[in-house]
Structures are given as structure tokens and as C-alpha cells.
Design a protein around this motif. Structure first.
Motif, mmCIF file in Angstrom:
data_model
loop_
_atom_site.group_PDB
_atom_site.id
_atom_site.type_symbol
_atom_site.label_atom_id
_atom_site.label_comp_id
_atom_site.label_asym_id
_atom_site.label_seq_id
_atom_site.Cartn_x
_atom_site.Cartn_y
_atom_site.Cartn_z
ATOM 1 N N PRO A 176 -6.729 -8.014 -1.329
ATOM 2 C CA PRO A 176 -5.551 -7.236 -0.933
ATOM 3 C C PRO A 176 -4.286 -7.818 -1.558
ATOM 4 N N GLY A 177 -3.228 -7.014 -1.571
ATOM 5 C CA GLY A 177 -1.962 -7.460 -2.122
ATOM 6 C C GLY A 177 -0.914 -7.633 -1.043
ATOM 7 N N SER A 178 0.062 -8.428 -1.368
ATOM 8 C CA SER A 178 1.182 -8.634 -0.456
ATOM 9 C C SER A 178 2.329 -7.714 -0.853
ATOM 10 N N SER A 179 3.106 -7.289 0.143
ATOM 11 C CA SER A 179 4.262 -6.442 -0.155
ATOM 12 C C SER A 179 5.456 -7.255 -0.677
ATOM 13 N N PHE A 180 5.417 -8.586 -0.493
ATOM 14 C CA PHE A 180 6.489 -9.474 -0.973
ATOM 15 C C PHE A 180 7.862 -8.985 -0.491
ATOM 16 N N ASN A 236 -10.786 -3.716 -1.316
ATOM 17 C CA ASN A 236 -9.346 -3.940 -1.472
ATOM 18 C C ASN A 236 -8.962 -4.043 -2.943
ATOM 19 N N GLY A 237 -7.734 -3.695 -3.229
ATOM 20 C CA GLY A 237 -7.170 -3.849 -4.571
ATOM 21 C C GLY A 237 -5.706 -4.201 -4.442
ATOM 22 N N ALA A 238 -5.180 -4.866 -5.432
ATOM 23 C CA ALA A 238 -3.772 -5.294 -5.378
ATOM 24 C C ALA A 238 -3.109 -5.043 -6.711
ATOM 25 N N MET A 239 -1.867 -4.581 -6.660
ATOM 26 C CA MET A 239 -1.036 -4.525 -7.864
ATOM 27 C C MET A 239 -0.434 -5.917 -8.037
ATOM 28 N N ARG A 240 -0.778 -6.552 -9.128
ATOM 29 C CA ARG A 240 -0.385 -7.945 -9.343
ATOM 30 C C ARG A 240 1.136 -8.090 -9.416
ATOM 31 N N PHE A 241 1.589 -9.239 -8.905
ATOM 32 C CA PHE A 241 3.024 -9.501 -8.812
ATOM 33 C C PHE A 241 3.252 -10.972 -9.133
ATOM 34 N N ARG A 260 -16.726 2.683 -2.803
ATOM 35 C CA ARG A 260 -16.318 4.045 -3.168
ATOM 36 C C ARG A 260 -14.826 4.269 -3.016
ATOM 37 N N ILE A 261 -14.238 3.640 -1.993
ATOM 38 C CA ILE A 261 -12.831 3.897 -1.670
ATOM 39 C C ILE A 261 -12.031 2.619 -1.898
ATOM 40 N N LEU A 262 -11.034 2.723 -2.753
ATOM 41 C CA LEU A 262 -10.198 1.578 -3.111
ATOM 42 C C LEU A 262 -8.899 1.627 -2.322
ATOM 43 N N ILE A 263 -8.625 0.559 -1.579
ATOM 44 C CA ILE A 263 -7.385 0.439 -0.798
ATOM 45 C C ILE A 263 -6.428 -0.441 -1.592
ATOM 46 N N VAL A 264 -5.405 0.184 -2.170
ATOM 47 C CA VAL A 264 -4.484 -0.542 -3.050
ATOM 48 C C VAL A 264 -3.218 -0.902 -2.275
ATOM 49 N N ALA A 299 -10.861 -2.709 5.146
ATOM 50 C CA ALA A 299 -11.525 -2.638 3.845
ATOM 51 C C ALA A 299 -12.347 -3.888 3.568
ATOM 52 N N ASP A 300 -11.885 -5.016 4.104
ATOM 53 C CA ASP A 300 -12.568 -6.282 3.849
ATOM 54 C C ASP A 300 -13.904 -6.375 4.598
ATOM 55 N N LYS A 301 -14.044 -5.650 5.691
ATOM 56 C CA LYS A 301 -15.262 -5.805 6.503
ATOM 57 C C LYS A 301 -16.106 -4.525 6.594
ATOM 58 N N THR A 302 -15.759 -3.505 5.826
ATOM 59 C CA THR A 302 -16.487 -2.227 5.907
ATOM 60 C C THR A 302 -17.162 -1.915 4.580
#
Length: 802
Positions: free
Chosen positions: A494-498, A473-478, A337-341, A465-468
């Protein structure tokens, strides 16, 4: 419920409202624009969206729907409702043309087939413009908005007399004017004119006393005076009296017409409300056309399932600049239900968040939304957002305090029918404390059953998010290789902040970056490094999958060729054996006949020595010539040909993937990448992984050669006889299916078909998506859509060919 009160401004809906206001023709439609509100009533949203979709359909099919004279006459009707009031000539003219527009709208819907536009047609049935009042106005007001001479006998008499008097006075003045010109009092180019409603003669100032009459005016320079001769005083007075009579008669007629209008005011007020709605719906339909928006499937439950959704404001802005918006694919469901980007700054997280909020909000305001046809819309009663800086000096709120105030409202009011959006969750205070508070808030929001999207850089939220259950998790591709954001949302990791990579790219001293890594600690650095490596590995394995697909396709082709060849050899072997048996039978029969003849001749010649010898020689000769085995020459085994070729790789070159045996042709060069064709499969490979080979090598490996202009022609008659407009590819693999689509499209385009069917089945929609994305690469494709539900629905794609 909406929170906060500035939600429209934060999402940008106020700009869409301005666009709609400008698109309306009249204040009638603009009034409806101001009344746009978010609806938490499912039936109302469905009705509003369907109305807009019907109007969009009307505009798209090019029907003759009224597009002008949407005039707001409601203020006139309010005045007409008051006893003793009269409307002016111009107001009745506006009433006439606008009521004509209303009647055209009603007529349009009444002339349509039953069920073509059900909602708008039903609305139009309840609108009434009585013929009696339109006819009454038509008798009085002409098409130029003037009072007709036939409006009353008295008016006709006055105007006829007025014309007669004006003709008489003009005749007299023309005679005086010619006399004045002959006497030199006026110049030859002067003509009669009007001053103070009376006909006068322009005379030079030095001759003004030579012409008896009344001076009404003089020119700005004082060199010309305008004189009314005494001989036409009475005639001019008569004309003035007739004009007053005409005005009084017109007022009487308009007063009488207003009285006739008064009983119809209530019905006309409803009719003008209908006219305003049509103006408003036209504006909404035009906006939908500008954004290529649709009315997706709408369900009375909470979820988000959007394909290729585009931010409406970005779409409108980029369209003017000739650019395209990178679409958003997002899905929120009960277990996720909840997306962590997460992802780098300026990677598109905030735009994605606002896209979700704005599209859901505008849909529940009755607007169509920009996304792909196979998308579906859910229904939410509450939308909460926490975007931007809400610090306030008046309320003594800091940035972080304002965020916490919003979170308090979210925790209090959020439920299963809520959609919330939070940008930069937990920022504004000490990171450790902010992350802990954010994690606790997220746990409670998850328990509430609400749906939401959260942007964050906090690692603890990614781990949670990975265990609940309920979080994903979601990531903006880079692009970690080129250090560029791709603005694509990928759900499931999940995404990295780079941060370190970006810092290095912009030139921050290496020593500073290394010290930062040391201060952060190995655990966090390793986590970010792992995310980056996972992203790179994903792309590497994606290329490996393409290569494996090529190998698998080639192996399948070789296996098919082997089986075909084996069957052919077995068949040929049987044919050869059968032929040999038949020849053997013939030889045996011939030999027996020869032996019998020999024996008979020996007996007949009574064993004569010379004759017996000749017969024996003939028998031996038959054995040598007929029974001698054929000599089969040994065939040399062909050797594999591989000839590398010098020179740069360009479009049209033949290449081999380094370390592979697959050989293909370069179709296009894009920077450091090359698009190549291996058989029927197209793929993009890095240039440094390719080596150029000779034409001979390509021909030996594939058996193909470049087509020449002298190539054998295509038998169109045979192709047309064997072609079917229906392609069934159910159960096929992706690469095989695309090859079938290419061949199918080539034949359809060559044979001039304007519509074809591709049957791919429903399933999970993977093959359907693959086929449709592939079809978008054809410039000849004008569009595609699902088949009618009774004939396959989403399991069949109807392709329109230009």
C-alpha cells in the motif's frame, strides 16, 4: 456492456476519434470513424486489430500504397442508378481518379506474396471494378477532367468548326484593332477580350461612335467601352450557335456514359466501401505510428499483463512538447484481480486508472495500443467506470449519490468478464461511514469475480486488500526525501498519502500539523509512518543490494584469481621439481664420471703424490661449483596503498565508498548522485557516501590505469576470428550478465556487425527484461525483438545495430 453512457468522454476516447477523423482523407473514411464501437466479440476484435496491424506494416515498410484521391463518389452512384439521370463532367472526373485509386489498392494486394497481408488481401479479392466501365470513362474524360474531342465524331466536327470560326473572327478583329490603334481610338497596350461570350474591342469612351458596332459593356470608371463591330456580328452568332451545339452534344455523351455506368453501380458501391475502409485503416495505422503502438498477444480470457503501457493522449501531447510519458507496468490475474491503488494526491493515480480503461477500450475498438512487445491483452465483455463528478440538478443527485448509483449498477451487473474502474472510492460523505460502505461494496465486487482498479485513501481498504484473496495493494511511488511524486505504480504494497509531509513542505505551521497528528490518533499516524519508513527502507536496501552485488562480484573475481594462481603455482612447482630431478640426474652422472676418471688417473700414475693432489682438487672444485645452492633474495611484502585526495568529486575522479574497500571511477554527476564504475559494474551512489582517492590508490587497488593515445593497438583480425555473433548467458547472474553484454556489444560495434543474438532463456523473464533495459542505453542500438518461435522465441533477443 459499457457503463455509463459517457464512458468515451470520461476516458478521453472522443479525442482519439477526432484525431482519426482529421487523419482521414475523405468522408468515406470519416464515415467508418463515426462507426467505431466497442466490441464484445472476441473474433471481431481480433480481426479489427489485425487489419490495423497489417496496414501499419504496409506504411512502415514503405510500400507504394495509394495515398491520394480517396474521393467519395457514392452520391454520384446513387444519382446514376436513377433512370434518365446524367452525371456531370466534373463528377465523371472524380469517378475516374477514385476508381483508379481503388484499382491501385487491389493491384497492390494481388502483387504481394501469399500470406503477407492475409485479411486485407482477402477483402480486396471480393472487390471488383469492371474494366469495361473504366475504359468507357477513359475514352470520354481526359486526365485534366475535360471531355475529349474524340468522344464522338459530331463533337470533333463541332470543335474543329468552332476553332476555325474563332480564328477567322480573331483575324478580322485584329485588323480592326490595329486600325483603331493607328487612329488613336484605343491605347497601344489594349488587346481583344470577351464579353457575354462574344469577342469585343476595348475603345476609349470618347471614340465609341467612331467604331460601328454593339456596346456590350463598359469599365467600372466608364472610360472604356467594349464594342462588338458590326462586321463580326454574323461570325460571333455562328460561334454562339456552335457552342450551343457543343453543349448539347456533351450532354448527350454524358447521358450515354451514365447509362453505361448504371449496371455497374452495385459493384462500385462495394468498391467505394473498400476505398473508405482503406482510408480508415490508414488513419488508424498513422495513429499507431504516432503512439509507437503495437498489436500485443490477445487471449480470450480475463487478465491484464502490460509492460510500459503509456496513456495515449498524454503520449501524443508530450510528444509535441519533447517530453516522455512515464510508463505503467500492471498485472491483474485470477488471484490478484482487483488492484487497490493508494498514494498522495497528484501522484498519478487517476492517470494510471484512465490509462487502464482507455487502452482496454481502444483495443476492443480495433486500435493498436502503446505498450512494450512482451505485453499481453485480455478480453472483457463489460467495462464499468466511476470517474469524476456525476452530480445532477435535474435528477436531484449529489456527488455521493451519483457514486452510489454507479455502485448499485456495478454490484448488479458485474461478473467474471467485467473490468471496472473506480476513482476516489468512497469519498463524498463522512469518511468513517464512506469507508465502511466502500469496504462492504468491495467485498461483494470481489465475490463477483470481476477485475478492477480502485483508487482510494482509506486505510481500511488497504488492510482488507492485504488479507483478502483476489485483492492486491498498489502504491504510486513517492520520493519521501525530496517530497516529489515519481508517477510509478508499484504493486504489492500500500501507499501513504504523505499528507502531513506535504503540508509541512508547503509551509503549513508546524503546530497545526502536530495538532492534526494528535487529532488523528497514534494508530493511523503510526500506520502512515510505517508506510513511509518501509518505502525509505526499500530504497536503502536496494542500495545495499548493489553494494553486496559489488562485493560478491569482487569476491568471486578474487576466488577465481586465487584458484587460477593456485593452479599455476602447483604447475610451476611440478615443473621446478622435474627440472631439479633432471639436473640432479645430470650432476650424478657427471660426478660418477668425474670419480671414475679420478680413480683411473690415480691408478695410471701409480698414486703419485702431486698428481693425486691435483686430481683431488679438481674433484672438490666440481663439487663446490656444480652442487652449490642458488641464493634466493627475500621479497618484501607489499603494503596496501591508500592515499586520500583533496578537492571536489567530478566526472573522471577516483573514489572509494565510505567504509568500503571498493574503489571506482566517477562517470557522471547528477545533482547529489554520482554514477560510478567499479570493474564492469555501474552504479549510482550518493555523493556524500564517496571519498576521493589518488590515481596511485586506484591503480594499486585495481591494476588499471587510464588509457593513453599511445596505448597498444587492437588486433582486429584476431578479434574477428574469435568473435561469435551469438552470446549465450543462460544461468548467469544479473551483474555478470550485464558485464558480458557490454563486452559483447563493444566487440560487435567495433567489428561492424548489424545484427547479433543474445540467448538469455525464458524463465520468469527477469534476465530478459534486465538485458533489454540495459540495451536501451546504447545509442547504437536501432531496436530489438524476439527470435522466431522455431529458433528460441522470447528466450532469444535479436539486436539490430545502426
Amino acid at each position: 456492456m459499457l457503463y455509463p453512457a459517457t464512458l468515451e468522454q470520461k476516458l478521453g476516447f472522443d479525442k482519439l476519434r477526432d484525431w482519426l477523423r482529421d487523419a482521414c482523407i475523405s468522408p468515406l473514411g470519416q464515415y467508418f470513424v463515426e462507426k467505431i464501437r466497442f466490441s464484445d466479440n472476441f473474433g471481431m476484435v481480433e480481426k479489427l486489430v489485425s487489419q490495423t496491424a497489417e496496414m501499419k506494416k504496409i506504411l512502415e515498410i514503405g510500400e507504394n500504397f495509394p495515398s491520394q484521391n480517396y474521393i467519395d463518389a457514392t452520391p454520384y452512384l446513387k444519382r446514376a442508378a436513377i433512370e434518365g439521370m446524367l452525371l456531370t463532367q466534373a463528377e465523371f472526373s472524380d469517378l475516374k481518379v477514385s476508381m483508379h485509386t481503388i484499382k491501385l489498392c487491389i493491384s497492390f494486394f494481388s502483387n504481394q506474396e501469399e500470406g503477407a497481408f492475409p485479411l486485407l488481401a482477402e477483402y480486396a479479392k471480393n472487390v471488383r471494378v469492371d474494366k469495361a466501365i473504366t475504359d468507357a470513362i477513359e475514352r470520354i474524360i481526359d486526365d485534366r477532367g475535360q471531355i475529349r474531342d474524340s468522344a464522338s465524331p459530331e463533337l470533333s466536327r463541332i470543335r474543329q468548326k468552332l476553332i476555325s470560326e474563332q480564328a477567322g473572327i480573331r483575324k478580322k478583329l485584329d485588323t480592326m484593332l490595329r486600325s483603331a490603334k493607328s487612329n488613336g481610338w484605343v491605347s497601344d497596350d489594349v488587346s481583344l477580350t470577351i464579353r457575354n461570350g462574344r469577342m469585343v474591342i476595348p475603345v476609349a469612351a470618347e471614340h465609341k461612335r467612331k467604331l460601328k458596332g454593339f456596346i456590350h459593356d463598359e469599365s467600372a470608371t466608364g472610360q472604356t467601352v467594349f464594342i462588338e463591330p458590326t462586321d463580326v456580328f454574323e461570325s460571333n452568332n455562328e460561334i454562339r450557335e456552335l457552342e450551343y451545339e457543343e453543349r448539347r452534344e456533351i450532354n448527350r455523351i454524358l447521358l450515354e456514359l451514365t447509362s453505361k455506368l448504371r449496371p455497374f453501380v452495385p459493384d462500385l458501391q462495394k468498391a467505394y466501401q473498400f476505398l473508405g475502409l482503406m482510408d480508415f485503416l490508414r488513419a488508424k495505422a498513422k495513429l499507431a505510428q504516432e503512439m509507437s503502438a503495437i498489436s500485443p498477444e490477445f487471449h480470450n480470457r480475463q487478465f491484464v499483463q502490460w509492460s510500459e503501457a503509456r496513456h495515449p493522449l498524454l503520449h501524443l501531447s508530450f510528444q509535441k512538447q519533447g517530453k516522455k510519458v512515464i510508463p505503467l507496468n500492471i498485472e491483474l490475474k485470477e488471484k490478484e484481480r482487483i488492484l487497490i491503488v493508494s498514494g498522495p494526491n497528484a501522484g498519478g493515480k487517476s492517470v494510471s486508472l484512465k490509462t487502464v480503461g482507455l487502452i482496454q477500450y481502444m483495443f476492443q475498438c480495433g486500435l493498436l495500443v502503446p505498450m512494450r512487445e512482451d505485453s499481453s491483452m485480455g478480453f472483457f465483455q463489460n467495462i464499468f467506470i466511476d470517474i469524476g463528478d456525476e452530480q445532477s440538478l435535474e435528477n436531484d443527485l449529489s456527488t455521493y449519490s451519483s457514486h452510489l448509483t454507479n455502485m448499485r449498477h456495478f454490484l448488479t451487473m458485474a461478473n467474471k468478464r467485467t473490468l471496472f474502474l473506480i476513482d476516489e472510492f468512497g469519498t463524498g460523505t463522512e469518511p468513517g461511514l464512506g469507508g465502511a460502505i466502500a469496504e462492504a461494496i468491495l467485498e461483494d465486487l470481489t465475490k463477483s469475480g470481476a477485475f478492477g482498479v480502485i483508487n482510494t485513501h482509506y486505510t481500511n481498504l488497504k488492510v482488507l486488500a492485504d488479507k483478502t484473496d483476489g485483492l492486491v495493494n498498489g502504491a504510486m511511488r513517492f520520493d519521501g526525501e525530496h517530497m516529489e511524486p515519481l508517477y510509478q505504480l508499484e504493486i504489492g504494497r500500500p501507499g501513504s498519502s504523505f499528507a502531513f509531509e506535504i503540508a509541512s513542505k508547503i509551509g503549513l505551521p508546524k503546530a497545526v500539523v502536530n495538532r492534526a497528528k494528535e487529532k488523528l490518533g497514534t494508530q493511523q499516524v503510526n500506520f502512515e509512518k510505517l508506510l513511509k519508513e518501509l518505502d525509505i527502507e526499500r530504497r536503502v536496501f536496494s542500495e545495499k543490494n548493489i553494494e553486496l552485488g559489488i562485493k560478491e562480484r569482487k569476491l568471486s573475481k578474487q576466488l577465481e584469481d586465487y584458484n587460477h594462481l593456485k593452479t599455476k603455482l602447483e604447475t610451476n612447482e611440478k615443473k621446478i621439481v622435474n627440472d631439479a630431478k633432471q639436473k640432479a640426474k645430470t650432476l650424478i652422472a657427471d660426478a660418477n664420471q668425474m670419480i671414475e676418471n679420478t680413480i683411473r688417473e690415480i691408478k695410471e700414475n701409480k698414486a703419485e703424490k702431486e698428481k693425486t693432489k691435483t686430481v683431488r682438487q679438481n674433484l672438490e672444485k666440481f663439487g663446490k661449483t656444480s652442487l652449490q645452492p642458488e641464493v634466493i633474495p627475500d621479497q618484501e611484502k607489499p603494503e596496501d596503498i591508500y592515499e586520500p585526495e583533496e578537492g571536489a568529486i567530478v566526472a573522471g575522479s577516483y573514489v572509494r565508498i565510505t567504509g568500503q574497500t571498493a574503489i571506482g571511477e566517477v562517470l557522471n554527476i547528477k545533482g547529489k548522485d554520482a554514477e560510478i564504475r567499479i570493474g564492469d559494474l555501474k552504479s549510482t551512489i550518493k555523493l556524500n557516501r564517496l571519498e576521493r582517492v589518488s590515481n596511485k590508490t586506484y591503480k594499486a587497488a585495481t591494476g588499471e590505469k587510464k588509457l593513453k593515445t599511445s596505448a597498444k593497438g587492437v588486433d582486429l583480425n584476431e578479434r574477428m576470428m574469435n568473435f561469435s555473433f551469438n552470446l549465450d548467458m543462460r544461468g548467469k547472474r544479473g551483474e555478470e550478465a550485464l558485464g558480458m553484454v557490454d563486452q559483447f556489444m563493444d566487440n560487435a560495434i567495433m567489428l561492424g556487425y548489424d545484427e547479433i543474438r543474445i540467448v538469455h532463456g525464458k524463465g520468469d523473464g527477469i534476465l530478459r527484461t534486465l538485458v533489454r533495459n540495459h540495451l536501451r542505453g546504447y545509442s547504437q542500438v536501432g531496436g530489438f525483438q524476439d527470435e522466431h518461435p522455431d529458433r528460441g522465441g522470447a528466450g532469444v533477443t535479436i539486436v539490430k545495430i545502426k
